[in-house]
Design an enzyme around this catalytic site. Structure first.
Site, PDB file in Angstrom:
ATOM      1  N   HIS A 206       1.209  -1.466   0.070  1.00 61.36           N
ATOM      2  CA  HIS A 206       0.077   0.023   0.080  1.00 61.36           C
ATOM      3  C   HIS A 206       0.869   1.034   0.221  1.00 61.36           C
ATOM      4  O   HIS A 206       0.423   2.415  -0.486  1.00 61.36           O
ATOM      5  CB  HIS A 206      -0.671  -0.073   0.820  1.00 61.36           C
ATOM      6  CG  HIS A 206      -0.553  -0.082   2.526  1.00 61.36           C
ATOM      7  ND1 HIS A 206       0.412  -0.808   3.385  1.00 61.36           N
ATOM      8  CD2 HIS A 206      -0.326   1.525   3.603  1.00 61.36           C
ATOM      9  CE1 HIS A 206       0.888   0.108   4.098  1.00 61.36           C
ATOM     10  NE2 HIS A 206       0.729   1.402   4.224  1.00 61.36           N
TER      11      HIS A 206
HETATM   12  C1  UD1 Z   1      -2.328   5.328   6.277  1.00 55.95           C
HETATM   13  C2  UD1 Z   1      -0.348   5.797   6.534  1.00 55.95           C
HETATM   14  C3  UD1 Z   1       0.335   4.560   6.970  1.00 55.95           C
HETATM   15  C4  UD1 Z   1      -0.198   2.819   7.204  1.00 55.95           C
HETATM   16  C5  UD1 Z   1      -1.840   3.443   6.035  1.00 55.95           C
HETATM   17  C6  UD1 Z   1      -1.949   1.687   6.733  1.00 55.95           C
HETATM   18  C7  UD1 Z   1      -0.100   7.532   6.662  1.00 55.95           C
HETATM   19  C8  UD1 Z   1       0.451   9.058   6.009  1.00 55.95           C
HETATM   20  N1  UD1 Z   1      -0.194   6.840   6.199  1.00 55.95           N
HETATM   21  O1  UD1 Z   1      -1.577   5.099   4.267  1.00 55.95           O
HETATM   22  O2  UD1 Z   1       1.309   4.641   7.656  1.00 55.95           O
HETATM   23  O3  UD1 Z   1       0.766   2.594   6.859  1.00 55.95           O
HETATM   24  O4  UD1 Z   1      -1.843   4.677   7.052  1.00 55.95           O
HETATM   25  O5  UD1 Z   1      -3.676   1.038   6.142  1.00 55.95           O
HETATM   26  O6  UD1 Z   1      -1.214   8.796   7.697  1.00 55.95           O
HETATM   27  N2  UD1 Z   1      -8.902   4.796   1.941  1.00 55.95           N
HETATM   28  C9  UD1 Z   1     -10.634   4.328   1.502  1.00 55.95           C
HETATM   29  N3  UD1 Z   1     -11.340   3.824   3.263  1.00 55.95           N
HETATM   30  C10 UD1 Z   1     -10.757   4.076   4.278  1.00 55.95           C
HETATM   31  C11 UD1 Z   1      -8.905   4.802   4.290  1.00 55.95           C
HETATM   32  C12 UD1 Z   1      -7.980   4.989   3.200  1.00 55.95           C
HETATM   33  O7  UD1 Z   1     -10.743   3.966   0.490  1.00 55.95           O
HETATM   34  O8  UD1 Z   1     -10.872   3.617   5.277  1.00 55.95           O
HETATM   35  C13 UD1 Z   1      -8.348   5.155   0.862  1.00 55.95           C
HETATM   36  C14 UD1 Z   1      -8.530   6.671   0.655  1.00 55.95           C
HETATM   37  O9  UD1 Z   1      -8.994   6.830  -1.470  1.00 55.95           O
HETATM   38  C15 UD1 Z   1      -7.484   7.511   0.841  1.00 55.95           C
HETATM   39  C16 UD1 Z   1      -6.556   6.555   0.464  1.00 55.95           C
HETATM   40  O10 UD1 Z   1      -7.024   4.703   1.044  1.00 55.95           O
HETATM   41  O11 UD1 Z   1      -7.574   8.869  -0.122  1.00 55.95           O
HETATM   42  C17 UD1 Z   1      -5.113   6.828   1.930  1.00 55.95           C
HETATM   43  O12 UD1 Z   1      -5.350   6.276   2.723  1.00 55.95           O
HETATM   44  P1  UD1 Z   1      -4.813   7.105   3.495  1.00 55.95           P
HETATM   45  O13 UD1 Z   1      -5.232   7.684   5.035  1.00 55.95           O
HETATM   46  O14 UD1 Z   1      -4.480   9.055   3.318  1.00 55.95           O
HETATM   47  O15 UD1 Z   1      -3.529   6.759   3.541  1.00 55.95           O
HETATM   48  P2  UD1 Z   1      -3.086   4.915   3.496  1.00 55.95           P
HETATM   49  O16 UD1 Z   1      -2.719   4.170   2.475  1.00 55.95           O
HETATM   50  O17 UD1 Z   1      -4.356   4.526   4.092  1.00 55.95           O
END
Ligand code: UD1
Length: 365
Positions: A206
């Site tokens: 991821h």
């Molecule tokens: C976040 C953390 C990362 C951790 C990871 C575990 C930061 C900078 N990154 O990354 O360190 O390893 O979580 O999962 O805080 N999304 C969904 N549903 C959700 C959450 C996210 O669809 O419940 C999708 C969305 O499109 C979103 C993308 O995932 O834009 C990224 O989510 P985000 O929370 O920004 O970062 P992660 O990649 O999940």
């Protein structure tokens, strides 16, 4: 009464806060308040973990959701500031290195509220990783820095953090792993997926540097394509990676791999069962490098660096980067019976949270 805000935001936070909440239950003078920023909001990324980890419903839910880094961080700060204003806690506890960790630390620091950072001192020395920025910011602002491995002590010393703030306590994520192991063993995920123990590999992927870049993502998929010829691969996929597969037009490539099974993200207990019985794990996660080290499962980390060097030095982890051939070679070593042996790092014994809460109690009471 000692009032403490326990902050969680994203999936890797939940298993770290659970043992701390539990340990606080032994101190009638401590009043824990569980705050969920809502950085992760999908049921499979959040609610299922609360259930599996026996966490109470959050006392306060900020519902910030996704956004750019600035948007997400800012939203968390605006909402969390109101919480601190209202609750006037004696301490804010943040865990890990996600945007919620850094955002809430900045708010607490400016409101003269003490901060405890659980999982302090880890450094990848790679500032292109958003998590590295979060770690640096959080550590510099924290009053209590709870460290999981020796490298953390060295890093904090070099950065000039006073020794008196730093405590080597072990790892709360391993507390959860040990505590929930008997329950994870009862998961029927292997039957559901028709898998025999040690007959499959697990993939998690991821990290933006891997999945937001088409060339890198393809190099990794090319490696999986070769490995799945010898070993079925189970890939519970993060929403971000799922989205990028379509955006980059890689769906048909993934579907051509008949021995690779894409799954929705799994709950904590199912995932632990899957991990524990895997022949090998291919990952770019931080925590999974540590969970596999504890479980003695070969871990091939598809990154150029790690902020958790103990997993390479004494554990089962091997860093391979994103080169297709390097990844395949390491997987073949495992399949040919030449997996690296490892040991469990110091203080990863299931009692880190108890140590943390004891230290906090003694200082604050
Ligand atoms: C976040 C953390 C990362 C951790 C990871 C575990 C930061 C900078 N990154 O990354 O360190 O390893 O979580 O999962 O805080 N999304 C969904 N549903 C959700 C959450 C996210 O669809 O419940 C999708 C969305 O499109 C979103 C993308 O995932 O834009 C990224 O989510 P985000 O929370 O920004 O970062 P992660 O990649 O999940």
């Amino acid at each position: 009464m000692i009032k403490i805000l326990n902050v969680v935001g994203a999936r890797p936070n939940f298993m770290k806060i659970a043992p701390i909440q539990r340990a606080m239950g032994n101190y009638p003078e401590i009043k824990p308040i569980l705050v969920h920023t809502g950085q992760h909001y999908d049921e499979r990324m959040s609610k299922f973990f609360f259930n599996d980890l026996q966490l109470p419903q959050p006392d306060i839910y900020l519902g910030v959701g996704s956004g750019t880094h600035a948007e997400q961080t800012a939203k968390i700060m605006v909402h969390f500031e109101k919480v601190v204003q209202e609750e006037k806690p004696d301490l804010v506890i943040v865990v890990g290195d996600v945007n919620s960790t850094a955002a809430c630390s900045m708010v607490a620091a400016k409101m003269n509220t003490k901060i405890a950072h659980v999982e302090a001192g880890l450094r990848s020395f790679d500032r292109t990783m958003p998590e590295e920025i979060n770690r640096l910011v959080t550590d510099v602002l924290s009053d209590f820095l709870f460290v999981t491995e020796k490298s953390g002590l060295e890093n904090l010393k070099r950065e000039g953090i006073a020794d008196s703030k730093v405590h080597f306590v072990g790892h709360v994520m391993i507390d959860s792993l040990i505590y929930f192991k008997p329950m994870a063993e009862k998961s029927n995920i292997l039957d559901k997926l028709n898998l025999e123990p040690k007959s499959y590999g697990v993939i998690t992927l991821h990290r933006p540097s891997n999945v937001d870049n088409k060339e890198n993502f393809e190099k990794l998929l090319n490696a999986f394509e070769q490995i799945e010829k010898r070993l079925p691969l189970i890939f519970p996929i993060h929403p971000r990676s799922q989205k990028m597969i379509d955006q980059f037009g890689l769906r048909s490539k993934v579907e051509r791999m008949k021995n690779l099974q894409l799954l929705d993200p799994l709950g904590y207990l199912d995932f632990m069962k899957l991990l524990h019985n895997a022949k090998l794990v291919l990952t770019d996660s931080g925590g999974i490098q540590e969970e596999t080290t504890y479980l003695g499962i070969p871990c091939i980390t598809m990154r150029e660096n790690t902020e958790r060097p103990i997993t390479v030095e004494v554990g089962t982890n091997v860093l391979v980067g994103t080169d297709t051939q390097r990844i395949v070679e390491e997987a073949e070593k495992v399949l040919d019976g030449k997996a690296k042996n490892g040991q469990i790092p110091e203080l990863w014994d299931g009692h880190a949270a108890e140590r943390i809460v004891k230290i906090i109690y003694e200082v604050l009471s």
